[in-house]
Design a protein around this motif. Structure first.
Motif, short mmCIF file in Angstrom:
data_model
loop_
_atom_site.label_atom_id
_atom_site.label_comp_id
_atom_site.label_asym_id
_atom_site.label_seq_id
_atom_site.Cartn_x
_atom_site.Cartn_y
_atom_site.Cartn_z
N PHE A 41 3.27 1.57 -1.63
CA PHE A 41 4.32 0.72 -1.75
C PHE A 41 4.30 -0.54 -0.76
CE2 PHE A 41 8.16 -0.55 0.62
CZ PHE A 41 8.97 -1.21 -0.63
N LEU A 42 3.82 -0.36 0.55
CA LEU A 42 3.54 -1.27 1.21
C LEU A 42 2.39 -2.36 0.66
CD1 LEU A 42 3.77 0.19 5.01
CD2 LEU A 42 5.25 -1.46 3.83
N ALA A 43 1.42 -1.73 0.16
CA ALA A 43 0.30 -2.52 -0.28
C ALA A 43 0.45 -3.41 -1.42
CB ALA A 43 -0.88 -1.67 -0.64
N SER A 44 1.55 -2.74 -2.29
CA SER A 44 2.17 -3.49 -3.47
C SER A 44 2.86 -4.75 -2.99
CB SER A 44 2.81 -2.61 -4.60
OG SER A 44 4.11 -2.11 -3.83
N ASN A 45 3.17 -4.73 -1.90
CA ASN A 45 4.04 -5.93 -1.41
C ASN A 45 3.46 -6.63 -0.45
OD1 ASN A 45 7.08 -5.71 -2.43
ND2 ASN A 45 6.50 -3.70 -1.69
N ALA A 46 1.91 -6.73 -0.48
CA ALA A 46 0.90 -7.25 0.48
C ALA A 46 1.04 -7.02 1.76
CB ALA A 46 0.83 -8.97 0.05
N VAL A 47 1.51 -5.58 2.09
CA VAL A 47 1.26 -5.48 3.53
C VAL A 47 0.43 -4.30 3.79
CG1 VAL A 47 2.89 -4.28 5.21
CG2 VAL A 47 4.03 -5.69 3.74
N TYR A 48 -0.64 -4.50 4.29
CA TYR A 48 -1.87 -3.70 4.69
C TYR A 48 -1.79 -2.95 6.11
CZ TYR A 48 -2.95 -5.86 0.23
OH TYR A 48 -2.70 -6.26 -1.00
N MET A 49 -2.42 -1.79 6.04
CA MET A 49 -2.14 -1.14 7.36
C MET A 49 -3.56 -0.69 7.77
SD MET A 49 1.28 1.04 7.31
CE MET A 49 0.62 2.11 6.06
N THR A 50 -3.95 -0.63 9.04
CA THR A 50 -5.26 -0.10 9.65
C THR A 50 -4.63 1.00 10.47
OG1 THR A 50 -6.25 -2.37 9.34
CG2 THR A 50 -7.15 -0.52 10.92
N TYR A 51 -5.28 2.19 10.56
CA TYR A 51 -4.71 3.34 11.33
C TYR A 51 -5.90 4.48 11.25
CZ TYR A 51 -3.95 4.95 6.71
OH TYR A 51 -3.99 5.25 5.39
#
Length: 85
Positions: A41-51
């Motif tokens: 969901f976040l990636a489809s809204n151009a929000v990417y995480m590093t963890y």
């Protein structure tokens, strides 16, 4: 009428994550499915995480045991978000 219940993408992702983890809609692998849904969901809204994967698992397990509230989960997701280029 079209007012958002959750004010940010991170709150929406946190709500989705928490709901799937706590209600277990699938026969198996709900923890993995919940994380995948929230991250997608976040990636489809151009929000990417590093963890670190173990940190994501720890968050999901805390949710499963009703540890953090929605705002805490949202804050953690936001903390893992990469800054915009």
């Amino acid at each position: 009428m079209a007012q958002d219940v959750y004010g940010s993408l991170w709150l929406k992702a946190a709500a989705m994550l928490q709901t799937i983890v706590l209600h277990e809609p699938l026969e198996a692998r709900n923890d993995f499915f919940a994380w995948l849904c929230a991250e997608t969901f976040l990636a489809s809204n151009a929000v990417y995480m590093t963890y670190a994967p173990q940190d994501a698992l720890a968050l999901v397990l805390r949710i499963k045991h009703k540890g953090p509230d929605l705002r805490e989960v949202s804050a953690q997701l936001r903390a893992w978000t990469n800054p915009a280029p």
